[in-house]
Design an enzyme around this catalytic site. Structure first.
Site, PDB file in Angstrom:
ATOM      1  N   HIS A   1      -2.435  -6.167   4.648  1.00 17.31           N
ATOM      2  CA  HIS A   1      -2.792  -6.394   6.460  1.00 17.31           C
ATOM      3  C   HIS A   1      -3.532  -7.657   6.150  1.00 17.31           C
ATOM      4  O   HIS A   1      -2.937  -8.255   7.102  1.00 17.31           O
ATOM      5  CB  HIS A   1      -4.078  -5.954   7.532  1.00 17.31           C
ATOM      6  CG  HIS A   1      -3.371  -4.705   7.358  1.00 17.31           C
ATOM      7  ND1 HIS A   1      -2.642  -3.824   9.063  1.00 17.31           N
ATOM      8  CD2 HIS A   1      -2.815  -3.153   6.995  1.00 17.31           C
ATOM      9  CE1 HIS A   1      -2.449  -2.724   8.746  1.00 17.31           C
ATOM     10  NE2 HIS A   1      -2.614  -2.552   7.367  1.00 17.31           N
TER      11      HIS A   1
ATOM     12  N   ASP B   1      -3.468  -8.233  14.520  1.00 16.11           N
ATOM     13  CA  ASP B   1      -3.008  -6.863  13.704  1.00 16.11           C
ATOM     14  C   ASP B   1      -2.844  -5.646  14.685  1.00 16.11           C
ATOM     15  O   ASP B   1      -3.531  -5.515  15.775  1.00 16.11           O
ATOM     16  CB  ASP B   1      -3.859  -6.846  12.872  1.00 16.11           C
ATOM     17  CG  ASP B   1      -3.709  -5.087  11.738  1.00 16.11           C
ATOM     18  OD1 ASP B   1      -3.062  -5.710  10.915  1.00 16.11           O
ATOM     19  OD2 ASP B   1      -3.341  -4.555  12.879  1.00 16.11           O
TER      20      ASP B   1
HETATM   21 BR1  BUP Z   1      -3.447  -4.181  -6.273  1.00 13.65          BR
HETATM   22  C1  BUP Z   1      -2.831  -6.360  -5.907  1.00 13.65           C
HETATM   23  N1  BUP Z   1      -2.265  -8.170  -6.987  1.00 13.65           N
HETATM   24  O1  BUP Z   1      -3.713  -6.766  -8.166  1.00 13.65           O
HETATM   25  P1  BUP Z   1       0.947  -4.309   0.427  1.00 13.65           P
HETATM   26  C2  BUP Z   1      -1.726  -6.541  -4.746  1.00 13.65           C
HETATM   27  N2  BUP Z   1      -1.390  -6.786  -4.688  1.00 13.65           N
HETATM   28  O2  BUP Z   1      -1.769  -9.600  -5.410  1.00 13.65           O
HETATM   29  P2  BUP Z   1      -1.438  -1.752  -0.101  1.00 13.65           P
HETATM   30  C3  BUP Z   1      -2.131  -8.493  -6.051  1.00 13.65           C
HETATM   31  O3  BUP Z   1      -1.240  -7.247  -2.809  1.00 13.65           O
HETATM   32  P3  BUP Z   1      -1.031  -1.215   3.111  1.00 13.65           P
HETATM   33  C4  BUP Z   1      -2.963  -6.655  -7.155  1.00 13.65           C
HETATM   34  O4  BUP Z   1       1.563  -9.114  -3.560  1.00 13.65           O
HETATM   35  C5  BUP Z   1       0.294  -7.144  -1.960  1.00 13.65           C
HETATM   36  O5  BUP Z   1       0.829  -9.181  -1.433  1.00 13.65           O
HETATM   37  C6  BUP Z   1       0.174  -7.904  -3.752  1.00 13.65           C
HETATM   38  O6  BUP Z   1       0.007  -5.538   0.144  1.00 13.65           O
HETATM   39  C7  BUP Z   1      -1.199  -8.207  -2.559  1.00 13.65           C
HETATM   40  O7  BUP Z   1       0.067  -2.679   0.132  1.00 13.65           O
HETATM   41  C8  BUP Z   1      -0.346  -7.269  -1.365  1.00 13.65           C
HETATM   42  O8  BUP Z   1       2.140  -3.751  -0.867  1.00 13.65           O
HETATM   43  C9  BUP Z   1      -0.466  -5.604  -1.526  1.00 13.65           C
HETATM   44  O9  BUP Z   1       1.246  -3.821   1.976  1.00 13.65           O
HETATM   45  O10 BUP Z   1      -1.364  -1.966   1.752  1.00 13.65           O
HETATM   46  O11 BUP Z   1      -2.465  -2.532  -0.655  1.00 13.65           O
HETATM   47  O12 BUP Z   1      -1.265  -0.143   0.026  1.00 13.65           O
HETATM   48  O13 BUP Z   1      -1.663   0.296   3.292  1.00 13.65           O
HETATM   49  O14 BUP Z   1      -1.805  -2.660   4.086  1.00 13.65           O
HETATM   50  O15 BUP Z   1       0.460  -2.096   3.140  1.00 13.65           O
END
Ligand code: BUP
Length: 455
Positions: free
Chosen positions: A18, A115
């Protein structure tokens, strides 16, 4: 008559999934001469959030930070739930701190962007202040159709016998795509929050979403034609947000030595706890696939609780045996840098929407293994647009079933060998860049939005 540059405040939700889109959005507004203040709830749930925030504000000194110091929440009924959902409850209980904070900002605000999980907390506050409120929806438009309509069907859907859910204006979806906690007979934080926020969003001044027309026009049209919820404010697609260079970096020397397109990147996001049994099967599967891999292992939802040594989690002998062919890590990596790397040819993903946006931005095919929350709705998008394939018969990661290594190996091999997905992923990459480029659909949406704030 135009006043000075608009001043917009952003209030992100909890967790990297988020926070990241809010920070990317802030950067894109700043580059269009909008003054931006980010209200950051304190303390954050994860270390990743607090470290990213300090890095971000030192990279963008023109963006102002205002901390919202949350009052502690002690009841077990809240603290025992998912800490990322509990944070929304903490913000709700501290919402009386928002009016003085918002009124103190100078110059006066043109709008507050919040959000989606804070809609029911914040909209009454902005209404009382006469301040326009926009919602930034950080998931897919497909998920938005469920989010805004779920409150109207919650009682009937939880109790009826059908295995499908009928979102108004959309084709029915299998009930199995909806997180089990939403279908449970009793209320939990997730269910309460989706019901309350989905209902309240109708009163916002607009919904912004990190997606783009060419991949989600069906859902976007249904939302904007009033088919899903009559009277819903305009939904404006302004994505995919550009990844930007404040993101914390770590050298990827290992990737530099791998042949082009040969590595499958494996990550289930920042808040998925995988059981050790499933982790071991996954390791076995990656070896069986015969592909090179870069695997980010996580055992706990919140990063600072993830203390076990890597060798203990995956096995020392495993790390030794895959050397050269596979790299296993437990620390935060700069995922966007990984996606951009020429060695990466596939992504085994939980389908967090940011991860998928990054895969689209860089044209990386995806093998979807949704773990919880909105991720099956997002996996549907992966499959429909041909970005990759969805292992539909695998259970939610948080479910009882353990997917065996054999099966994982087979699917990973299929992903890495599939030429059609590679071609389609590159097409989607082009579409994504077109959408946010000059004259693109998302760029137009953003410009219109800014013009509204300038009036
Ligand atoms: Br782990 C990790 N490096 O090592 P999502 C995640 N990320 O840059 P989530 C890193 O965090 P929700 C790491 O690139 C993305 O921008 C990744 O968001 C970054 O999944 C973010 O993909 C993660 O939406 O959150 O973390 O499960 O449940 O809110 O979707």
């Amino acid at each position: 008559q135009r006043s000075a540059a608009p001043h917009v405040a952003l209030l992100p939700g909890s967790g990297m999934g988020h926070l990241t889109p809010f920070l990317r959005f802030a950067v894109s507004l700043t580059s269009r001469n909008i003054r931006v203040t980010i209200i950051t709830p304190h303390s954050t749930v994860s270390l990743a959030e607090s470290q990213t925030l300090s890095h971000f504000f030192s990279s963008f000194p023109s963006i102002t930070q205002k901390q919202l110091r949350l009052l502690p929440v002690n009841e077990a009924s809240v603290t025992l739930e998912d800490p990322f959902y509990a944070q929304y409850e903490a913000i709700r209980r501290s919402s009386h701190l928002l009016p003085p904070l918002l009124s103190s900002l100078s110059p006066p605000l043109s709008a507050l962007v919040t959000d989606m999980s804070l809609a029911s907390t914040v909209i009454p506050v902005t209404q009382a202040l006469g301040l326009p409120n926009y919602i930034l929806f950080t998931s897919s438009a497909k998920m938005l159709t469920l989010f805004v309509s779920f409150h109207s069907m919650v009682d009937s859907q939880a109790t009826n016998d059908s295995d499908e859910i009928q979102i108004p204006g959309m084709r029915p979806i299998p009930k199995s795509w909806v997180p089990p906690s939403l279908l449970s007979d009793t209320y939990n934080l997730l269910k309460t929050q989706i019901v309350e926020n989905g209902k309240k969003m109708i009163e916002s001044d607009g919904i912004l979403i990190n997606t783009f027309q060419s991949i989600e026009h069906e859902s976007l049209e249904a939302l904007n034609d009033g088919k899903v919820v009559n009277g819903l404010p305009r939904v404006t697609a302004i994505g995919p947000f550009h990844p930007c260079d404040f993101e914390r970096s770590r050298p990827l020397a290992w990737l530099d030595d791998q042949p082009e397109g040969s590595v499958v990147y494996v990550s289930f996001g920042s808040r998925t706890a995988m059981s050790r049994e499933q982790i071991r099967e996954l390791g076995d599967g990656l070896v069986r696939s015969g592909c090179r891999f870069l695997w980010l292992v996580k055992e706990k939802k919140v990063d600072w609780e993830d203390a076990a040594e890597l060798g203990e989690v995956v096995g020392e002998e495993f790390i030794e045996s895959v050397k050269g062919k596979g790299l296993v890590v437990k620390d935060w990596l700069n995922q966007e840098e990984i996606m951009a790397h020429q060695a990466v040819g596939g992504f085994l993903s939980h389908c967090g929407w940011n991860s998928l946006s990054e895969a689209m931005w860089h044209g990386v095919p995806v093998l979807a293994w949704p773990q919880h929350g909105d991720q099956k709705m997002n996996a549907y998008v992966v499959e429909r647009i041909g970005l990759g394939m969805w292992a539909k018969d695998w259970d939610w990661g948080e479910g009882e079933m353990v997917v065996e290594g054999d099966e994982i190996g087979k699917r990973v091999g299929e992903l890495m060998g599939n030429e059609l997905h590679k071609v389609q992923a590159m097409r989607i990459r082009e579409e994504a860049r077109k959408a946010v480029g000059d004259g693109g659909s998302s760029m137009k949406g953003l410009i219109e939005l800014i013009e509204t704030w300038e009036k």
